[in-house]
Scaffold this active site. Structure first.
Site: not given
Length: 358
Positions: A73, A140, A168, A184-185, A304
């Site tokens: 984000t 996602n 993704q 994102s990890a 989310c």
């Protein structure tokens, strides 16, 4: 419990945890140093960060730099807000809200249509003042793969930048070219709270977070060696296991499609990451289903947006009615999911659906 919510987050890989522990304290108590300090402990932590940065960069195209952020984000915000104020941001109707909401807040924006299969056609019209195009690689919610190569080419023709949300996709498939890529990890078996924005060489961004001037002067703040080391370990493992993981997911997909053969698939079956099964049954009460099958972790939509009570904007964008969107569920599986878990979960879900008369 059976975990089938891989699009929301992935289980932490053991290798990731081991890499993180060294920089939380370490066996000799020297792993907690500030990576921006000039002394030996600081230099050790800084070296660990740079080693991880190299591992993470190996999954991106050549010719760019990795900027660490607190997650995707923040990375998307940095890309959209940091790339300028003039002109319009064009983004697909099925982008994550981190793109859509930020684009709208940043100024002029334009929504790109998607088809019933969930794909965003790169031949559609753009506003003449478009400065940035944002189309994600894998959605996602429905797992549909977008024509990112075509969109990157289209952006170049329009003299605009191309931003790709590859959250993704990263670590699962090859990440295609772009001007900026957000990841994102925790979506590839790494820790939460750490992500990155890859920026192609030559792309200039404005500083969005002022302070100490860390991360190329774009994102100030003390970096976490533990989170970044975990991210690096997860990226390295994903790089090594990509083909093996993909083959495992494909086997799970084939079996899951057999077990849910009488459900309707949302989005394309072909242009899709097969670790995402978004399906529906007309008339299904999803809230009741989730209550009846409490030991199977799956989603009624995007994590989310859960709890909002609103139909998924992604499912609405591909033409589903409110009722159809609200009768949909998402099953996500990956590296640590077993075939037995898929079979047990499918049986429980199907039995519970039949108890609703479906």
């Amino acid at each position: 419990m059976i975990y089938l919510d891989y699009q929301a987050t992935n289980p932490l890989a053991p290798e990731t945890r081991d890499a993180m522990l060294r920089w939380l304290d370490g066996p000799d108590g020297t792993g907690f140093g500030n990576p921006h300090s000039a002394h030996r402990m600081g230099r050790m932590a800084a070296a660990a960060i740079e080693a991880a940065r190299d591992k993470i960069a190996a999954l991106f195209p050549p010719g760019g730099k990795v900027i660490f952020t607190g997650g995707a984000t923040e990375a998307l915000n940095l890309a959209i807000r940091g790339s300028g104020n003039g002109g319009s941001v064009s983004y697909s109707a099925i982008e994550h809200s981190a793109v859509g909401d930020t684009a709208q807040a940043a100024g002029k924006s334009h929504i790109l249509n998607v088809g019933h299969d969930g794909q965003c056609d790169a031949s559609q019209d753009l506003p003449p003042n478009t400065r940035l195009i944002a189309v994600m690689q894998i959605n996602n919610e429905i797992g549909v793969i977008q024509p990112t190569v075509e969109w990157h080419r289209r952006a170049k023709e329009a003299n605009a930048l191309y931003l790709c949300d590859a959250v993704q996709a990263y670590g699962k498939v090859e990440v295609t070219g772009a001007d900026m890529i957000a990841v994102s990890a925790h979506k590839l078996h790494g820790p939460k709270g750490i992500g990155a924005l890859w920026v192609r060489d030559g792309v200039e961004l404005n500083e969005m977070q002022t302070g100490g001037g860390q991360e190329y002067g774009l994102r100030s703040g003390t970096l976490s060696p533990a989170l970044i080391a975990g991210f690096g370990a997860a990226a390295e493992l994903a790089n090594e296991r990509m083909a093996e993981d993909a083959a495992h997911v494909e086997a799970l997909w084939v079996r899951a499609r057999e077990l849910f053969a009488d459900w309707t698939l949302n989005g394309s079956a072909e242009a899709r990451w097969h670790g995402n099964l978004n399906i529906r049954r007309d008339g299904l009460d999803v809230a009741r289903l989730m209550s009846d099958v409490r030991d199977v972790m799956f989603s009624a939509g995007s994590a989310c947006a859960s709890g909002s009570g609103r139909p998924s904007h992604v499912l609405k964008a591909i033409g589903l009615s409110d009722a159809e969107a609200k009768s949909s569920i998402r099953l996500g599986f990956g590296r640590y999911t077993t075939l037995e878990e898929i079979e047990i979960a499918a049986n429980k879900i199907n039995v519970a659906a039949k108890e609703q008369g479906l």
